[in-house]
Design an enzyme around this catalytic site. Structure first.
Site, PDB file in Angstrom:
ATOM      1  N   ALA A  53      -5.456  -3.362   7.765  1.00 15.31           N
ATOM      2  CA  ALA A  53      -6.584  -1.815   7.976  1.00 15.31           C
ATOM      3  C   ALA A  53      -7.522  -1.860   9.047  1.00 15.31           C
ATOM      4  O   ALA A  53      -7.849  -2.661   9.583  1.00 15.31           O
ATOM      5  CB  ALA A  53      -7.472  -2.355   6.801  1.00 15.31           C
ATOM      6  N   GLY A  78      -4.119  -6.493   6.441  1.00 10.67           N
ATOM      7  CA  GLY A  78      -3.061  -5.080   5.975  1.00 10.67           C
ATOM      8  C   GLY A  78      -1.600  -4.785   6.591  1.00 10.67           C
ATOM      9  O   GLY A  78      -0.605  -4.279   5.746  1.00 10.67           O
ATOM     10  N   GLU A 102       0.905  -7.379   5.254  1.00 10.38           N
ATOM     11  CA  GLU A 102       0.608  -6.719   3.184  1.00 10.38           C
ATOM     12  C   GLU A 102       1.074  -5.279   3.453  1.00 10.38           C
ATOM     13  O   GLU A 102       2.263  -6.203   3.009  1.00 10.38           O
ATOM     14  CB  GLU A 102      -0.804  -6.690   2.614  1.00 10.38           C
ATOM     15  CG  GLU A 102      -1.277  -8.031   2.767  1.00 10.38           C
ATOM     16  CD  GLU A 102      -2.951  -7.211   2.485  1.00 10.38           C
ATOM     17  OE1 GLU A 102      -3.277  -6.776   3.129  1.00 10.38           O
ATOM     18  OE2 GLU A 102      -3.382  -7.950   1.414  1.00 10.38           O
ATOM     19  N   GLU A 112      -8.358 -11.907   7.621  1.00 14.68           N
ATOM     20  CA  GLU A 112      -9.249 -11.571   6.659  1.00 14.68           C
ATOM     21  C   GLU A 112     -10.728 -12.341   6.995  1.00 14.68           C
ATOM     22  O   GLU A 112     -12.122 -11.979   7.019  1.00 14.68           O
ATOM     23  CB  GLU A 112      -9.185 -10.908   5.380  1.00 14.68           C
ATOM     24  CG  GLU A 112      -8.281  -9.607   5.950  1.00 14.68           C
ATOM     25  CD  GLU A 112      -6.959  -9.906   5.541  1.00 14.68           C
ATOM     26  OE1 GLU A 112      -6.332 -10.924   5.831  1.00 14.68           O
ATOM     27  OE2 GLU A 112      -6.057  -9.229   5.091  1.00 14.68           O
TER      28      GLU A 112
END
Ligand code: DAK
Length: 257
Positions: free
Chosen positions: A65, A108, A111, A131
């Site tokens: 992200a 992300g 994911e 992260e």
């Protein structure tokens, strides 16, 4: 439809989405995720499309992200700014979706790939949940889908210590379907997607739903779901056609009904 952060194309029954933020290694900004959600829903509704492929560049599927878009956010900003629904769209797509991963699939990005139905990888693919280096943890399934695939020991190492997986390791854990050379990974993935697009559409839809239930329901409930879906397929013209074609020793001609 004109998009700014993705490029979409239809190729022989396959809807292809390429992330297009090369300078940011395809960081998944809210704007990109909005466009992706829109493109996924459009392909899902398009009768000419039977399967969807998501991809990035050779260097990066997606490096996560967009950190710059999150850096100053408060907890309530994160809660209220509706990031979730943009990311959740992938979980509501009925057609099979393949993530074709080369280079970085981090945070992300990883994911999102795990939320797809299959993952293909180039030999350069690298999967990880970094992260922890930002003082956060995965927020879109990285502690759940990953742990089911690799087990507790390795998931802990990946989430707490940023241990990464190579393409071949990810394949061995059943996260990745196939590993291809960098030069051919997209073409090979498109071949796989075209094959999916040629299967009986209603059976593909129910098959995808039934396999997903194996991750969500008890065995008893999953078996019941499968049985109902199996019976339902006997109401389709494609079941009659598929079995007639077998008996008559010819190729079936699917109608998607
Ligand atoms: N966000 C924003 N920009 C990024 C980025 C990212 N994730 N990753 C790379 N970039 C940008 C860099 O800032 C740089 O931009 P400029 O400085 O040139 O403007 C450019 O891309 C090239 O990156 P590098 O210069 O760093 O390139 P290197 O080859 O040296 O390194 C790298 C490549 C991938 C190892 C490195 O860029 C890196 O570590 N990137 C960050 C990886 C990361 O930490 N990813 C996890 C982000 S957190 C949720 C949904 C999703 C999420 C959470 C919740 N909900 C729905 C609730 C997900 C969270 C995350 O993914």
């Amino acid at each position: 439809m004109d998009y700014q952060y993705i490029i979409v194309e239809k190729i022989d029954g396959v809807g292809l989405v390429r992330f297009n933020r090369p300078k940011a290694l395809n960081a998944l900004s809210p704007e990109l995720m909005e466009e992706l959600g829109d493109a996924l829903l459009a392909f899902d509704a398009d009768p000419e499309v039977g399967a969807i492929v998501l991809t990035g560049s050779e260097r990066a599927f997606a490096a996560g992200a967009d950190i710059k878009a999150m850096a100053k956010a408060s907890a309530t900003d994160m809660l209220l700014n509706d990031l979730i629904s943009k990311w959740e769209t992938i979980n509501h797509i009925k057609k099979p979706v393949i993530a074709a991963v080369s280079g970085y699939a981090l945070g992300g990005g990883f994911e999102l790939a795990m939320a797809c139905d299959m993952i293909t990888a180039s030999e350069s693919a690298q999967f990880g949940q970094p992260e922890i280096n930002l003082g956060i943890i995965p927020g879109f399934g990285g502690t759940q889908r990953l742990t089911r695939a690799v087990g507790k020991a390795l998931a802990m190492e990946m989430v707490l210590l940023d241990r990464r997986l190579s393409a071949e390791e990810a394949r061995q854990f059943g996260l990745v379907n196939h590993v291809y050379p960098v030069e051919t990974y997209l073409d090979e993935t498109l071949k796989l997607a075209k094959k999916l697009a040629r299967q009986a559409p209603v059976a593909v839809r129910l098959g995808k739903e039934a396999v997903d239930k194996a991750f969500e329901l008890s065995l008893r409930e999953g078996l019941d779901f499968e049985r109902r879906a199996f019976h339902l397929l006997f109401a389709t013209a494609d079941q009659k056609e598929g079995m007639a074609a077998f008996i008559e020793k010819r190729r079936p001609n699917w109608q998607g009904k």
